[in-house]
Structure formats: structure tokens, C-alpha cells
Motif scaffolding. Sequence first.
Motif, PDB file in Angstrom:
ATOM      1  N   ASN A   1      -0.611   1.140   2.815  1.00 12.98           N
ATOM      2  CA  ASN A   1       0.643   2.062   3.017  1.00 12.98           C
ATOM      3  C   ASN A   1       0.327   3.445   2.884  1.00 12.98           C
ATOM      4  O   ASN A   1       0.997   4.125   2.329  1.00 12.98           O
ATOM      5  N   GLY A   2      -0.953   3.859   3.620  1.00 14.56           N
ATOM      6  CA  GLY A   2      -1.264   5.051   3.675  1.00 14.56           C
ATOM      7  C   GLY A   2      -1.922   5.784   2.339  1.00 14.56           C
ATOM      8  O   GLY A   2      -2.261   7.116   2.298  1.00 14.56           O
ATOM      9  N   VAL A   3      -2.153   4.893   1.275  1.00  9.27           N
ATOM     10  CA  VAL A   3      -2.874   5.368   0.389  1.00  9.27           C
ATOM     11  C   VAL A   3      -4.336   4.599  -0.024  1.00  9.27           C
ATOM     12  O   VAL A   3      -4.256   3.304   0.375  1.00  9.27           O
ATOM     13  N   SER A   4      -5.427   5.222   0.206  1.00  6.23           N
ATOM     14  CA  SER A   4      -6.832   4.681  -0.109  1.00  6.23           C
ATOM     15  C   SER A   4      -7.102   4.829  -1.410  1.00  6.23           C
ATOM     16  O   SER A   4      -7.366   6.011  -1.841  1.00  6.23           O
ATOM     17  N   HIS A   5      -7.176   3.628  -2.152  1.00  8.28           N
ATOM     18  CA  HIS A   5      -7.450   3.591  -3.678  1.00  8.28           C
ATOM     19  C   HIS A   5      -9.058   4.229  -3.841  1.00  8.28           C
ATOM     20  O   HIS A   5     -10.040   4.080  -3.071  1.00  8.28           O
TER      21      HIS A   5
ATOM     22  N   TYR B   1       1.706   6.663 -11.149  1.00  7.90           N
ATOM     23  CA  TYR B   1       2.482   5.333 -10.645  1.00  7.90           C
ATOM     24  C   TYR B   1       3.096   5.402  -9.352  1.00  7.90           C
ATOM     25  O   TYR B   1       3.685   6.467  -8.934  1.00  7.90           O
ATOM     26  N   ASP B   2       3.082   4.531  -8.612  1.00  8.81           N
ATOM     27  CA  ASP B   2       4.067   4.527  -7.318  1.00  8.81           C
ATOM     28  C   ASP B   2       3.756   5.542  -6.374  1.00  8.81           C
ATOM     29  O   ASP B   2       4.510   6.274  -5.792  1.00  8.81           O
ATOM     30  N   THR B   3       2.468   5.673  -5.832  1.00  8.53           N
ATOM     31  CA  THR B   3       2.213   6.759  -5.064  1.00  8.53           C
ATOM     32  C   THR B   3       2.590   6.139  -3.310  1.00  8.53           C
ATOM     33  O   THR B   3       2.519   6.900  -2.564  1.00  8.53           O
ATOM     34  N   ILE B   4       2.897   4.622  -3.504  1.00  6.76           N
ATOM     35  CA  ILE B   4       3.423   4.200  -2.174  1.00  6.76           C
ATOM     36  C   ILE B   4       4.621   3.768  -2.294  1.00  6.76           C
ATOM     37  O   ILE B   4       5.340   3.361  -3.633  1.00  6.76           O
ATOM     38  N   SER B   5       5.583   3.346  -1.363  1.00  7.85           N
ATOM     39  CA  SER B   5       6.956   3.188  -1.248  1.00  7.85           C
ATOM     40  C   SER B   5       6.617   1.439  -1.078  1.00  7.85           C
ATOM     41  O   SER B   5       5.654   1.070  -0.699  1.00  7.85           O
ATOM     42  N   ASP B   6       7.942   0.881  -1.198  1.00  3.62           N
ATOM     43  CA  ASP B   6       8.015  -0.548  -0.875  1.00  3.62           C
ATOM     44  C   ASP B   6       8.132  -0.770   0.415  1.00  3.62           C
ATOM     45  O   ASP B   6       8.182  -1.995   1.125  1.00  3.62           O
ATOM     46  N   GLU B   7       8.308   0.230   1.405  1.00  3.55           N
ATOM     47  CA  GLU B   7       8.630  -0.069   2.792  1.00  3.55           C
ATOM     48  C   GLU B   7       7.193   0.032   3.730  1.00  3.55           C
ATOM     49  O   GLU B   7       7.383   0.270   4.839  1.00  3.55           O
ATOM     50  N   GLY B   8       5.891  -0.004   3.034  1.00  3.23           N
ATOM     51  CA  GLY B   8       5.008   0.281   3.968  1.00  3.23           C
ATOM     52  C   GLY B   8       4.406   1.389   4.037  1.00  3.23           C
ATOM     53  O   GLY B   8       3.478   1.872   5.125  1.00  3.23           O
TER      54      GLY B   8
ATOM     55  N   ILE C   1      15.382 -13.214  -4.874  1.00  2.00           N
ATOM     56  CA  ILE C   1      14.187 -12.351  -4.811  1.00  2.00           C
ATOM     57  C   ILE C   1      14.796 -10.894  -5.656  1.00  2.00           C
ATOM     58  O   ILE C   1      15.739 -10.558  -5.072  1.00  2.00           O
ATOM     59  N   THR C   2      14.001 -10.206  -6.307  1.00  2.00           N
ATOM     60  CA  THR C   2      14.676  -9.122  -7.050  1.00  2.00           C
ATOM     61  C   THR C   2      14.010  -8.004  -6.341  1.00  2.00           C
ATOM     62  O   THR C   2      14.327  -6.743  -6.523  1.00  2.00           O
ATOM     63  N   ARG C   3      12.695  -7.949  -5.861  1.00  3.00           N
ATOM     64  CA  ARG C   3      12.191  -6.873  -5.022  1.00  3.00           C
ATOM     65  C   ARG C   3      11.094  -7.184  -3.930  1.00  3.00           C
ATOM     66  O   ARG C   3      10.539  -8.346  -3.884  1.00  3.00           O
ATOM     67  N   THR C   4      11.428  -6.551  -2.556  1.00  2.73           N
ATOM     68  CA  THR C   4      10.392  -6.831  -1.450  1.00  2.73           C
ATOM     69  C   THR C   4       9.308  -5.652  -1.453  1.00  2.73           C
ATOM     70  O   THR C   4       9.927  -4.451  -1.472  1.00  2.73           O
ATOM     71  N   ILE C   5       8.252  -6.013  -1.300  1.00  7.15           N
ATOM     72  CA  ILE C   5       7.119  -4.998  -1.230  1.00  7.15           C
ATOM     73  C   ILE C   5       6.537  -5.171   0.161  1.00  7.15           C
ATOM     74  O   ILE C   5       6.008  -6.090   0.361  1.00  7.15           O
ATOM     75  N   LYS C   6       6.425  -4.260   1.054  1.00  9.01           N
ATOM     76  CA  LYS C   6       5.799  -4.604   2.519  1.00  9.01           C
ATOM     77  C   LYS C   6       4.338  -3.591   2.131  1.00  9.01           C
ATOM     78  O   LYS C   6       4.426  -2.643   1.820  1.00  9.01           O
ATOM     79  N   ILE C   7       3.394  -4.469   2.547  1.00  8.69           N
ATOM     80  CA  ILE C   7       2.045  -3.811   2.510  1.00  8.69           C
ATOM     81  C   ILE C   7       1.439  -3.952   3.899  1.00  8.69           C
ATOM     82  O   ILE C   7       1.410  -4.813   4.563  1.00  8.69           O
ATOM     83  N   VAL C   8       1.264  -2.511   4.267  1.00 12.42           N
ATOM     84  CA  VAL C   8       0.543  -2.231   5.742  1.00 12.42           C
ATOM     85  C   VAL C   8      -0.729  -1.781   5.503  1.00 12.42           C
ATOM     86  O   VAL C   8      -0.980  -0.870   4.935  1.00 12.42           O
ATOM     87  N   ASN C   9      -1.719  -2.466   6.066  1.00 12.42           N
ATOM     88  CA  ASN C   9      -3.262  -2.067   6.140  1.00 12.42           C
ATOM     89  C   ASN C   9      -3.530  -1.216   7.171  1.00 12.42           C
ATOM     90  O   ASN C   9      -2.963  -1.156   8.460  1.00 12.42           O
ATOM     91  N   SER C  10      -4.225  -0.198   7.185  1.00 11.16           N
ATOM     92  CA  SER C  10      -4.870   0.682   8.119  1.00 11.16           C
ATOM     93  C   SER C  10      -6.147   1.094   7.824  1.00 11.16           C
ATOM     94  O   SER C  10      -6.710   1.028   6.968  1.00 11.16           O
ATOM     95  N   ALA C  11      -6.887   1.463   9.060  1.00  7.16           N
ATOM     96  CA  ALA C  11      -8.221   1.955   9.027  1.00  7.16           C
ATOM     97  C   ALA C  11      -7.987   3.415   9.681  1.00  7.16           C
ATOM     98  O   ALA C  11      -7.617   3.433  10.815  1.00  7.16           O
ATOM     99  N   THR C  12      -8.613   4.570   9.096  1.00  3.04           N
ATOM    100  CA  THR C  12      -8.791   5.928   9.844  1.00  3.04           C
ATOM    101  C   THR C  12      -9.857   6.525   9.139  1.00  3.04           C
ATOM    102  O   THR C  12     -10.699   5.997   8.504  1.00  3.04           O
ATOM    103  N   LYS C  13     -10.032   7.733   9.866  1.00  2.00           N
ATOM    104  CA  LYS C  13     -11.169   8.639   9.302  1.00  2.00           C
ATOM    105  C   LYS C  13     -10.674   9.877   8.483  1.00  2.00           C
ATOM    106  O   LYS C  13      -9.631  10.505   8.942  1.00  2.00           O
TER     107      LYS C  13
END
Length: 555
Positions: free
Chosen positions: A374-378, A400-407, A352-364
Amino acid sequence: MARLTITSLLLCLLSVAAMSIVRGEDPYFFFTWNVTYGTISPLGVPQQGILINGQFPGPNINSTSNNNLVINVFNNLDEPFLLHWSGVQHRKNSWQDGLLGTNCPIPPGTNFTYHFQVKDQIGSFFYYPSTAMHRAGGAFGGLRINSRLLIPVPYADPEDDYTVLIGDWYTKSHSTLKKFLDSGRSIARPDGVLINGKVAKGDGTDEPLFTMKPGKTYKYRICNVGLKTSLNFRIQDHTMKLVEMEGSHTVQNIYQSLDVHVGQCFSVLVTANQDPKDYYMVASTRFTKNILIGKGIVRYTNGKDPASHEIPEAPMGWAWSLNQFRTFRWNLTASAARPNPQGSYHYGSINITRTIKIVNSATKVDGKLRYAINGVSHVDTETPLKLAEYFEVADKVFKYDTISDEGLAKDATNTVIIAPNVVNATFRNFVEIVFENHEKSLQSWHLDGYSFFAVAIEPGRWTPEKRKNYNLLDAVSRHTIQVFPKSWATILLTLDNAGMWNLRSELTENRYLGQQLYFSVQSPARSLRDEYNIPDNVLLCGLVKDMPLPKPYTI
């Protein structure tokens, strides 16, 4: 002498014919689709639907691996429109993906011709509209890719091959649902469940969706084309042998019922081995407070009696669904084409050369509902991301890369950032993507352009120690995976398909309100070996509308 000349001439002609067969291009199939509004009443309430050639659902596409599909779409709506081909990998060709991150929408009163080749994804897929909330109005249909004769499938040819499109449905129109979301509201619960755009009344007047001859075996391709709800599918008094899942042959286990999450497709074999009569196929909602049920009739050709009103019960709880996922296995003995990451079927031994964690969220945000990764709403941009990158104006359109790989979002000062969400990925890296669902509702994720190995789903939070629980031998190669509440899931894949590829929540409300991102996978060589050139008929919009085309790629 004359005989020798004629013989030589015949040999030359046969040689040329043989060469043309060997070197000839793969077959082309042409379609003309007129997209229009039309009044439909699938749940008894008249509403505005979106039809293709007057049909709801749209026409099925029946193709064979390596076929070239040319689909001329005329947009007769009063708003922009695009079609997306879910699960079709478009090798080296994200130009045909049909999403707002890759293509300009087709303006009203105009047409656009999609041209793509279906490769060795032998299986069941579907298409649907990717603009606005058009999916809630129809314009979806089945897309099957059959095996060429020289690649046998691991089961006998069925008597017939049926497409079963199941999905939740709203009686409110697609435009009304869009207004709800734009105003910051949820679309709430669906009103019913459809099977191929219909629901059986059960009063004796229902025509069969499908017929079966006694003793014969049939293939059913089941796809959940709905908006937000997982469904359990079953057929009264019949078992189902699972043979394929999203382009991969599976170990052929027998099931009484199958949980089909949004965006997923299964192929099963069903044998007509019961008393000759009518039977209900049933699709019912899972993980909902109020269970909605859709039914359709399957009729034996010599049957006279109606279907029993006692339908089989659905399972309870998501633990059952998780256990069913663990029974899905890749068929390693099948001779059909399979994904081949980095030259090896042994994906479990690739570093494995890269690990990306994806965390979904809902907010207002400012009082309006938004979903994020990861805290960014597209948000989609006026200039599609792929075009901005290709025309080298990406810096004017997105970062590019507005999110980190750590979620997390890289800019942690805001709760949620609303911006284009683009991950800069390295071509041919072997990556691990971990989906962590902190919510109380089930999530379903889809990745365009690739099949991935769905190696694990477990409750709780992911840690590196969880890798010891991965299935590193025969996880199914697929393109959609569910994540249960308060759980995580991991996929492994090689980013060997150059292009701009969408990773999204398959729950339409979530996707529309920002729960998606794009992987930018660029080949350093900028060569035709890695990616096709921009099509001659490409639609241009936004910043690139009047720009000259860049210099084309070469070998």
C-alpha cells in the motif's frame, strides 16, 4: 485398625498422585543449539553455510500438541541472529516469534532461550533465521506437531513419518546476496533446487533420502523453505493422498503432483505399492523461464534396480495451480482440534467488521529497488516494535496506520514511503484481508500468530461483489496463501491473539526490501487472560535497553 490406616494412607497417596497427574504441567522438551558458520557445497560449489549443531539443514523438532519447547540458541556467528518459528501460533505470546519487530536479535557470542508451548496445531511447520539474508545460508529445519493420543487423526498411523524440505538455492553466499539487495539490485534467479539440502546426481552413487517397505504407507511432510520460487513436488509412479495443510486436516483427495508455494507445508500419505526399486522424488520450479529440477532417491527396502531417468513432467501455467487450490477443502468431520473463531466453526456467518486491502508493488527509490505494501516499504527499527509499545515509547519509534484500508498510503504525496509499517487493529475483530497482486509474478503471503480461512483466489481485481464467490463452508484454515499474477485472494480471520504480529511476503527478497507490516493487536484489559507478560530473559535493545520493566499484567 492398622489395616484401615494403611488402606486410608494408600487411598490418600493414590488421590494425590491422581491430582498431580490431572494438574501436572504439560511435558517439557529441552534443546541446545549451537549456530555456526560452515562450508557446504549442496550444488557442488563451496560456500559459507549456517549450521545448527553442525547440521545442514538443521535438526527436526518432533513435538506433540501442548508440549513446552525450551530451545537454548547460542549465536556463534559474527553478526546478530534470530530464529522464527513459521506457522506456530504462539497464543498470547508474540515475545517468542523471533522477528525483528518483536525481539532484539541475539548478539554474537551470546545465547537466548526460546520457551513456547505448541498448542492444537496438529501438523507440519518449519523454522528459519529471520535476520539479514541468513535463510539463504541454511539454519532452517522441520517442526512437526503430532496429535495427542486422546485426539485421533482421520487416518491410520503410517509406517514412518518423513520431513521433506524443498527449496530453491543460490551458489552465492547469504552475505553476497545481502550486498546485492543493500545496493539496490535483485538477487535474480536461483541456481538450483534442493531436497533436504541435497540434490541427487543420478549416477548410481546417490544414497536414499528415505526408504519404504513394500505394502506400507508413509507420511511425507513437504515444506517449501526456499527464497522465492514456487515448486511442484511429485514422486515417480506414486500418488499422494493429501491429509493435512499448515495445521489443518484436509479432505483426502489424491494428487499426482502438488504445487507448493514458498512458506507452505503439506502432509501426504504415500503407499509403497509399486515394483521394488528406487524412485525419484522431484521438486521443480514453477512459473520460471528456465526450469530447475531437484531430485532425491526413495528406495524400497527389497529393491535392487535404479530409478528410471524418465521423471514425470510438471504441469504448465498458473491456471492449473489455481484449479488445484480450489480442490483443497477443510475436513469438517475430523475429530482433531480446529480453529474456533468467535465460538463458531461457521465462519461464513460471522459479520465482517473490517476490510483491509493489501496491494503489493515494486519500484525504485533513489535508484534502489524497494518492495511495498500500500505504498509503504517497511524498515525494521533499532527498538523492536513490540518492545516500544510495551514500554510505552511507541511514539518515539513508529507511527500507527501509515497505510489506509483501501490499498494506499495515507500520505499520497510520495510514490513510496520508507517507514515502519504498523496497523492498529481492534482485538477480537473479525476481518477480511484482500490481497491484490498487480504484478506479473506470483506472490506468497504469510501471517504470524493466526490461522486464517483462505476463502478465494481469482484473476482480476477484487470488488465487494466478489464475496458471492467465497467458500464460506469448508475453506482450509491455514497461515500462508499464494496470489497469482494479476489476481487477488481473500482471507477471513478473528484477531483474537493479542500481540504484535507480522504479515509479510514469503519471498525473502521482497520481505527484506520492505514488503511486510505488523498488526498491533492490543487487549484493552491488559490482562494475563489475553497476553503473557514479558519473559524474564528478554533481550532489551534500542530505547528500552536500560529501562525498568513495566508493571506486569495480572488476571
